[in-house]
Write an enzyme that holds these catalytic residues in place. Structure first.
Site, PDB file in Angstrom:
ATOM      1  N   HIS A 123      38.643 -36.738  19.727  1.00  0.00           N
ATOM      2  CA  HIS A 123      38.496 -35.815  18.596  1.00  0.00           C
ATOM      3  C   HIS A 123      39.713 -36.025  17.680  1.00  0.00           C
ATOM      4  O   HIS A 123      40.797 -36.384  18.165  1.00  0.00           O
ATOM      5  CB  HIS A 123      38.497 -34.392  19.173  1.00  0.00           C
ATOM      6  CG  HIS A 123      38.196 -33.307  18.188  1.00  0.00           C
ATOM      7  ND1 HIS A 123      39.144 -32.801  17.324  1.00  0.00           N
ATOM      8  CD2 HIS A 123      37.063 -32.599  17.958  1.00  0.00           C
ATOM      9  CE1 HIS A 123      38.601 -31.827  16.601  1.00  0.00           C
ATOM     10  NE2 HIS A 123      37.334 -31.684  16.959  1.00  0.00           N
ATOM     11  N   ASP A 200      42.912 -33.375  26.944  1.00  0.00           N
ATOM     12  CA  ASP A 200      42.220 -32.483  26.016  1.00  0.00           C
ATOM     13  C   ASP A 200      40.968 -31.988  26.743  1.00  0.00           C
ATOM     14  O   ASP A 200      39.985 -32.711  26.867  1.00  0.00           O
ATOM     15  CB  ASP A 200      41.870 -33.266  24.740  1.00  0.00           C
ATOM     16  CG  ASP A 200      40.914 -32.497  23.824  1.00  0.00           C
ATOM     17  OD1 ASP A 200      40.446 -31.413  24.217  1.00  0.00           O
ATOM     18  OD2 ASP A 200      40.631 -33.001  22.728  1.00  0.00           O
ATOM     19  N   GLN A 203      36.158 -29.625  25.930  1.00  0.00           N
ATOM     20  CA  GLN A 203      34.724 -29.660  26.290  1.00  0.00           C
ATOM     21  C   GLN A 203      34.506 -29.617  27.803  1.00  0.00           C
ATOM     22  O   GLN A 203      33.360 -29.699  28.253  1.00  0.00           O
ATOM     23  CB  GLN A 203      34.069 -30.927  25.732  1.00  0.00           C
ATOM     24  CG  GLN A 203      34.068 -31.008  24.223  1.00  0.00           C
ATOM     25  CD  GLN A 203      33.176 -29.966  23.563  1.00  0.00           C
ATOM     26  OE1 GLN A 203      32.280 -29.396  24.183  1.00  0.00           O
ATOM     27  NE2 GLN A 203      33.431 -29.688  22.300  1.00  0.00           N
ATOM     28  N   LYS A 226      35.243 -22.094  23.411  1.00  0.00           N
ATOM     29  CA  LYS A 226      34.259 -23.024  23.984  1.00  0.00           C
ATOM     30  C   LYS A 226      33.946 -22.665  25.432  1.00  0.00           C
ATOM     31  O   LYS A 226      33.276 -23.424  26.143  1.00  0.00           O
ATOM     32  CB  LYS A 226      34.771 -24.458  23.872  1.00  0.00           C
ATOM     33  CG  LYS A 226      34.897 -24.919  22.402  1.00  0.00           C
ATOM     34  CD  LYS A 226      35.315 -26.355  22.316  1.00  0.00           C
ATOM     35  CE  LYS A 226      35.869 -26.755  20.969  1.00  0.00           C
ATOM     36  NZ  LYS A 226      34.851 -27.015  19.953  1.00  0.00           N
ATOM     37  N   CYS A 364      34.012 -34.661  14.086  1.00  0.00           N
ATOM     38  CA  CYS A 364      35.484 -34.790  14.091  1.00  0.00           C
ATOM     39  C   CYS A 364      35.923 -35.917  15.011  1.00  0.00           C
ATOM     40  O   CYS A 364      36.939 -35.814  15.709  1.00  0.00           O
ATOM     41  CB  CYS A 364      36.173 -33.490  14.488  1.00  0.00           C
ATOM     42  SG  CYS A 364      35.887 -32.146  13.372  1.00  0.00           S
TER      43      CYS A 364
END
Ligand code: PMP
Length: 406
Positions: A123, A200, A203, A226, A364
């Site tokens: 991202h 990261d 998700q 999220k 993104c």
């Protein structure tokens, strides 16, 4: 299976509505998930009963707000199995967490000739901070290649790992492709050459339990919105010894111990990285989201999510003219695709007319779109309240869209 999806859906009031005259089918969970009543009520309850500024200790409401804020931090600690709440820094979200590491740890530890490795499927939030930092320090950003199915080339990764690499910053689950990266192996290999590892987890966090101590990454970033929590709040996990050695990222109130015009001393962890009035309601909402997730049978949730995603992927593979963008062996939450002869933006608009909410565009993640020779895809992304019927609605929507476009 102890998983009653209808009972679960009833806890998400937003799902029960019509959009453009059709029942809402929400398949944009990669962008943000919806919030259960427990989260909405916790936030409203805080503002109704306890709203006050924290860590001021001046009066009862302030004490209550502080206690609830710090309880939420403890909930996060337990949720990710960090050793201490000192390792749980509240941020605005994943983006701020990565920027914090870049401009605190990175500015202190990176110099000309050093390398930061990222994957080719990041991202922008895990690309641009390193480029800004690189322009200031001379450290080079190097992408690890991705194969035609959207999987990380682990041979290339091993080849790239040398003493120049000071940090590997990698996405746990790709928001564009759904690929689950082998972060355990990446962490082990990176540590073997003395590099630090940042993950990261934007998700990943909603999909399976996380254990920072078992994973042994140095930093992990995620956003509450999220994982059924509110927007505007997220977490940076960092190993205590690293956070202690790092300079502050931003200055202001709360992050100091003493201030004079001769100089300032800083507060202890985690407050050193939390200047200004924090998002107290957001933290409390995050705590409520964690309670909500913990109240579920997580194995049953994972099995349900896998069933819906696998069903979507198998229908996609049978669908004429459809090409999956990203078809990794190990995937979670996300299915990206293009349809021959149809622009993703047109498909998104026509699906919306059927009540089906998807995201279209580059997500993104422009470099991975470029890698596949695309400017964008259609992305269906799933949460625990989605069903096979939602998948059927997506494909019925595509059937209808095709009649307009072809
Ligand atoms: N990384 C990934 C993989 C994401 O999916 C997102 C959100 N789309 C982000 C980072 C940024 O998260 P936020 O906007 O919540 O800071």
């Amino acid at each position: 299976m102890s998983f009653d999806v209808d009972a679960l859906r009833a806890q998400f009031p937003i799902l029960d509505q019509q959009v453009n005259g059709k029942p809402l089918v929400y398949l944009d969970n990669g962008a943000t998930t919806h919030k259960p009543n427990a989260v909405i009520d916790a936030i409203a309850g805080y503002y109704r009963h306890d709203n006050s500024n924290v860590h001021r200790g001046a009066h009862t409401l302030s004490d209550r707000a502080t206690a609830r804020f710090e309880q939420a931090r403890e909930s996060v600690r337990g949720f990710i199995n960090a050793r201490s709440t000192d390792e749980v820094i509240w941020t605005k979200g994943t983006t701020e967490a990565i920027n914090l590491v870049a401009f605190s740890w990175g500015r202190d530890n990176l110099k000309q000739g050093d390398r930061v490795l990222v994957s080719g499927m990041e991202h922008h939030a895990n690309i641009v901070p390193w480029q800004i930092l690189g322009a200031q320090t001379g450290a080079e950003l190097v992408p690890i290649p991705v194969d035609d199915r959207g999987q990380l080339d682990m041979v290339a990764f091993t080849d790239l790992l040398d003493e120049r690499v000071k940090l590997v910053s990698i996405v746990h689950v790709s928001n564009a492709l759904g690929t689950v990266n082998p972060v355990e192996a990446i962490i082990e290999q990176a540590h073997a050459v003395g590099a630090k590892v940042m993950i990261d987890g934007a998700q990943a966090v909603a999909h399976w339990p996380l254990d920072m101590q078992a994973l042994d990454c140095d930093f992990y970033a995620f956003s509450a919105h999220k994982m059924y929590g509110p927007m505007g709040i997220g977490v940076l996990y960092g190993k205590r010894e690293l956070l202690e050695a790092m300079p502050p990222f931003m200055g202001g109130g709360e992050m100091i111990e003493t201030v004079s015009f001769e100089g300032t001393t800083y507060n202890t962890l985690p407050f050193k990285f939390e200047p200004g009035t924090p998002n107290v309601a957001g933290a409390i909402g995050t705590g409520a989201a964690i309670e909500f997730i913990n109240s579920l049978d997580r194995d049953a949730v994972a099995a349900h999510e896998a069933d819906v995603l696998n069903y979507a992927v198998s229908r996609a593979k049978d669908y004429p003219g459809l090409t999956l963008v990203g078809d990794a062996d190990h995937r979670a939450g996300v299915m990206g695709f293009v349809l021959e002869g149809a622009h993703p933006a047109d498909l998104g608009m026509l699906l919306d007319q059927q009540g089906v909410a998807v995201r279209t565009g580059n997500h993104c993640a422009m470099p991975i779109m470029t890698r596949f020779g695309l400017t964008g895809t259609v992305r269906a992304s799933f949460a625990l309240y989605n069903t096979r019927a939602d998948v059927d609605a997506l494909f019925a929507g595509l059937d209808k869209a095709k009649t307009f476009l072809m």
